[in-house]
Write a protein that holds these residues in place. Structure first.
Motif, PDB file in Angstrom:
ATOM      1  N   TYR A 206       0.674  -0.939   0.110  1.00  0.00           N
ATOM      2  CA  TYR A 206       0.072  -0.294  -0.029  1.00  0.00           C
ATOM      3  C   TYR A 206       0.643   1.437   0.044  1.00  0.00           C
ATOM      4  CZ  TYR A 206       1.069   0.193   5.230  1.00  0.00           C
ATOM      5  OH  TYR A 206       2.002  -0.160   6.041  1.00  0.00           O
ATOM      6  N   LYS A 207       0.749   2.646  -0.178  1.00  0.00           N
ATOM      7  CA  LYS A 207       1.242   3.373  -0.661  1.00  0.00           C
ATOM      8  C   LYS A 207       0.211   4.351  -0.459  1.00  0.00           C
ATOM      9  CE  LYS A 207       4.371   6.169  -3.384  1.00  0.00           C
ATOM     10  NZ  LYS A 207       5.672   5.651  -4.062  1.00  0.00           N
ATOM     11  N   VAL A 208       0.402   5.374   0.226  1.00  0.00           N
ATOM     12  CA  VAL A 208      -0.538   7.324   0.276  1.00  0.00           C
ATOM     13  C   VAL A 208      -0.685   7.770  -0.387  1.00  0.00           C
ATOM     14  CG1 VAL A 208       0.998   7.991   1.695  1.00  0.00           C
ATOM     15  CG2 VAL A 208      -1.211   8.611   1.860  1.00  0.00           C
ATOM     16  N   VAL A 239       4.611  -4.237   3.738  1.00  0.00           N
ATOM     17  CA  VAL A 239       4.934  -2.961   4.737  1.00  0.00           C
ATOM     18  C   VAL A 239       5.936  -1.736   4.125  1.00  0.00           C
ATOM     19  CG1 VAL A 239       4.895  -1.254   6.981  1.00  0.00           C
ATOM     20  CG2 VAL A 239       3.602  -3.686   7.193  1.00  0.00           C
ATOM     21  N   ASP A 240       5.977  -1.425   3.222  1.00  0.00           N
ATOM     22  CA  ASP A 240       7.330  -0.308   3.205  1.00  0.00           C
ATOM     23  C   ASP A 240       7.165   1.277   3.816  1.00  0.00           C
ATOM     24  OD1 ASP A 240       8.897   1.883   1.383  1.00  0.00           O
ATOM     25  OD2 ASP A 240       8.348   0.247  -0.382  1.00  0.00           O
ATOM     26  N   LEU A 241       8.245   1.206   4.340  1.00  0.00           N
ATOM     27  CA  LEU A 241       9.015   2.140   4.968  1.00  0.00           C
ATOM     28  C   LEU A 241       8.413   3.350   5.324  1.00  0.00           C
ATOM     29  CD1 LEU A 241      11.458   0.356   7.313  1.00  0.00           C
ATOM     30  CD2 LEU A 241       9.069   1.223   8.214  1.00  0.00           C
ATOM     31  N   GLY A 242       8.451   3.742   3.607  1.00  0.00           N
ATOM     32  CA  GLY A 242       8.299   5.344   2.807  1.00  0.00           C
ATOM     33  C   GLY A 242       6.882   5.484   2.623  1.00  0.00           C
ATOM     34  N   HIS A 243       6.283   4.086   2.394  1.00  0.00           N
ATOM     35  CA  HIS A 243       4.713   4.796   2.612  1.00  0.00           C
ATOM     36  C   HIS A 243       3.411   4.935   3.554  1.00  0.00           C
ATOM     37  CE1 HIS A 243       5.336   2.276  -1.767  1.00  0.00           C
ATOM     38  NE2 HIS A 243       6.579   2.693  -0.800  1.00  0.00           N
ATOM     39  N   HIS A 244       3.903   5.827   4.237  1.00  0.00           N
ATOM     40  CA  HIS A 244       2.687   5.894   5.394  1.00  0.00           C
ATOM     41  C   HIS A 244       2.586   7.616   5.242  1.00  0.00           C
ATOM     42  CE1 HIS A 244       4.284   2.122   6.512  1.00  0.00           C
ATOM     43  NE2 HIS A 244       2.790   2.039   7.064  1.00  0.00           N
ATOM     44  N   ALA A 274       9.406  12.010   1.601  1.00  0.00           N
ATOM     45  CA  ALA A 274       7.761  11.175   2.113  1.00  0.00           C
ATOM     46  C   ALA A 274       8.126   9.707   1.231  1.00  0.00           C
ATOM     47  CB  ALA A 274       7.693  11.773   0.392  1.00  0.00           C
ATOM     48  N   ASP A 275       8.611   9.327  -0.179  1.00  0.00           N
ATOM     49  CA  ASP A 275       8.610   7.934  -0.469  1.00  0.00           C
ATOM     50  C   ASP A 275      10.101   8.421  -0.723  1.00  0.00           C
ATOM     51  OD1 ASP A 275       9.109   5.016  -0.886  1.00  0.00           O
ATOM     52  OD2 ASP A 275       7.749   5.435  -2.843  1.00  0.00           O
ATOM     53  N   ASP A 276      11.789   8.447   0.232  1.00  0.00           N
ATOM     54  CA  ASP A 276      12.897   9.183  -0.313  1.00  0.00           C
ATOM     55  C   ASP A 276      13.561   8.320  -0.967  1.00  0.00           C
ATOM     56  OD1 ASP A 276      11.340  10.950   1.146  1.00  0.00           O
ATOM     57  OD2 ASP A 276      13.278  11.004   2.000  1.00  0.00           O
ATOM     58  N   ASP A 277      13.227   6.264  -0.569  1.00  0.00           N
ATOM     59  CA  ASP A 277      13.476   5.513  -1.465  1.00  0.00           C
ATOM     60  C   ASP A 277      15.618   5.789  -0.625  1.00  0.00           C
ATOM     61  OD1 ASP A 277      11.534   3.720  -1.617  1.00  0.00           O
ATOM     62  OD2 ASP A 277      11.728   4.872  -3.847  1.00  0.00           O
ATOM     63  N   HIS A 278      15.713   5.918   0.582  1.00  0.00           N
ATOM     64  CA  HIS A 278      17.337   6.352   1.283  1.00  0.00           C
ATOM     65  C   HIS A 278      17.359   4.756   1.133  1.00  0.00           C
ATOM     66  CE1 HIS A 278      17.450  10.434   0.283  1.00  0.00           C
ATOM     67  NE2 HIS A 278      16.981  10.700   0.746  1.00  0.00           N
ATOM     68  N   ILE A 312      15.067  -5.463   1.028  1.00  0.00           N
ATOM     69  CA  ILE A 312      15.622  -3.549   1.204  1.00  0.00           C
ATOM     70  C   ILE A 312      14.969  -3.212   0.257  1.00  0.00           C
ATOM     71  CG2 ILE A 312      16.837  -2.216   1.014  1.00  0.00           C
ATOM     72  CD1 ILE A 312      18.653  -4.528   2.689  1.00  0.00           C
ATOM     73  N   ASP A 313      14.360  -1.860  -0.120  1.00  0.00           N
ATOM     74  CA  ASP A 313      13.780  -1.300  -1.372  1.00  0.00           C
ATOM     75  C   ASP A 313      14.000  -0.290  -1.253  1.00  0.00           C
ATOM     76  OD1 ASP A 313      12.109  -0.614  -3.569  1.00  0.00           O
ATOM     77  OD2 ASP A 313      10.310  -0.058  -2.367  1.00  0.00           O
ATOM     78  N   GLN A 314      15.295   0.316  -1.455  1.00  0.00           N
ATOM     79  CA  GLN A 314      15.849   1.394  -1.881  1.00  0.00           C
ATOM     80  C   GLN A 314      16.427   1.649  -3.577  1.00  0.00           C
ATOM     81  OE1 GLN A 314      19.141   0.215   0.966  1.00  0.00           O
ATOM     82  NE2 GLN A 314      20.171   1.483  -0.855  1.00  0.00           N
TER      83      GLN A 314
HETATM   84 MN    MN Z   1       8.153   3.080  -2.380  1.00  0.00          MN
END
Ligand code: MN
Ligand code: AFD
Ligand code: MN
Length: 407
Positions: A206-208, A239-244, A274-278, A312-314
């Motif tokens: 999911y992603k906001v 759950v992707d940490l950048g998507h909230h 936001a969804d920086d993907d760092h 890992i999604d970066q």
């Molecule tokens: Mn993302």
């Protein structure tokens, strides 16, 4: 850290947290596995500011696999590479190619790697007007077909895991019918699930926001969860940490999913805006998330099917790709080690006595204040790996080699 410092550090940790807990933390770090994404190793567009590519960057999927193999050689923690379907399994970037799948699978095998999660690529033709929730039936059919093929690849060549992220949404109120978009998404997902084998597992991300700025069809974990309930036992929440939205309590989401027995997965990264993907950083939030994963027995569980899927999604920008991914692995191991140090019995006692601040301080002593680098270093040294991943990489000669070869 020098060897003497590591030894001394372990002694200090043992005094504070007990030798047994320290040992278990070392074991957990050794057992933890996380997938690296193929896409991190390549050139990832950064729009009009993106005219810069760090040296030695992988130019195709085979060089990406070589990089992933080097990362696994140094870390011992990343035997699987997550793939993006129409970037990695296609010759033209538009159509899947079984020949490519076979070649990639073979190349991975020769490097001692396996294919991990398969990510269909939904942001291609037609997707500016949505994919599964699109008006045009041909667009929906095309994307359903791609997911079905992804599931076949996952079953035949990989870990039977498919992870879905849809760019569906809208940027203006009134642009699309919200209820209808959700209904279409659900229908297309149901149709997909009917076509794929039951032993292939599907995680729904999911992603906001993005690309939709007003709404996204799968905006939050609640939506993912509702969908998975319809889809059956082989579906879970990613759950992707950048998507909230900012300040979302992600560990709380984790506990909901665990408590309800929903299978889950993680895309780790760090975000500021936001969804920086760092790259993943060893921050307190990450340690708290790991604490819940440990408590819920869904990480480093010897019964492999109990574990969530960890990836890992970066997508790095200016930073060196190999540094970026090694930094992420290091951060994840640090967070896990911290989580393992918490004495839950003592914490529960404080909670029962309603000692609010004392409980918080006790919790933070492990999750924030403990320096667990000696634990992570020991975990590596015992496996004949170098204690410092980035120093090991710099000393390996790999950088000089790829810098020279990949021009
Ligand atoms: Mn993302
Ligand atoms: C997008 C999303 C995302 C997802 C990825 C998969 O932001 O995090 O995992 O695509 O392809 O970048
Ligand atoms: Mn993601």
């Amino acid at each position: 850290m020098k060897e003497k410092q590591i030894e001394l550090g372990i002694k200090m940790l043992e005094q504070e947290f007990g030798a047994q807990r320290v040992r278990r933390a070392i074991d957990a770090v050794q057992a933890f596995r996380v997938e690296v994404p193929s896409w991190v190793f390549g050139n990832f567009g950064a729009g009009r500011f993106g005219d810069f590519t760090p040296s030695g960057i992988a130019r195709n999927i085979f060089e990406k696999l070589e990089d992933a193999a080097q990362i696994h050689k140094l870390s011992g923690a990343t035997p699987r590479v997550a793939m993006h379907m129409l970037w990695d399994f296609s010759q033209d970037g538009r159509t899947p190619s079984w020949k490519m799948v076979e070649k990639v699978d073979q190349a991975a095998g020769e490097l001692g790697l396996g294919i991990g999660a398969v990510n269909p690529t939904y942001f291609l033709k037609g997707s500016h007007r949505n994919t599964y929730a699109a008006e045009e039936k041909t667009t929906v059919d095309d994307y359903v077909e791609q997911t079905v093929i992804a599931a076949e690849i996952a079953k035949k060549y990989a870990d039977k895991l498919v992870t879905l992220w849809f760019p569906d949404g809208s940027s203006y109120p009134g642009q699309v019918q919200l209820r209808q978009a959700y209904r279409k998404m659900k229908e297309a997902l149901l149709r997909t699930m009917e076509k794929i084998d039951r032993d292939v597992f599907v995680l729904i991300e999911y992603k906001v926001f993005e690309p939709g700025t007003y709404h996204t069809v799968i905006s939050d974990w609640g939506t993912s969860y509702l969908l998975t309930r319809e889809l059956g036992e082989n579906a879970g929440v990613l759950v992707d940490l950048g998507h909230h939205p900012h300040a979302t309590n992600i560990e709380q989401i984790v506990t909901r999913l665990i408590e309800e027995g929903v299978p889950g997965g993680f895309h780790f990264n760090t975000r500021y805006a936001a969804d920086d993907d760092h790259s993943v950083e060893p921050n307190p939030e990450l340690a708290r998330i790991f604490y819940e994963l440990v408590l819920g027995d869904v990480v480093t569980n010897p019964k492999a099917d109990k574990n969530w899927a960890y990836m890992i999604d970066q997508c790095s920008g200016r930073e060196h790709r190999m540094h970026a991914i090694l930094h992420s692995i290091d951060s994840l191991q640090i967070a896990l080690a911290k989580a393992m140090l918490v004495d839950t019995v003592a914490l529960t006692e404080l909670q029962e006595r309603d000692e609010i601040i004392l409980a918080n301080r006790f919790f933070n002593a492990s999750l924030i204040l403990a320096d667990v680098r000696p634990i992570v270093a020991t975990a590596r040294l015992e496996k004949n790996l170098r204690a410092d991943l980035l120093a090991a990489y710099e000393a390996s000669g790999y950088r000089t080699k790829t810098d020279a070869e990949r021009v």
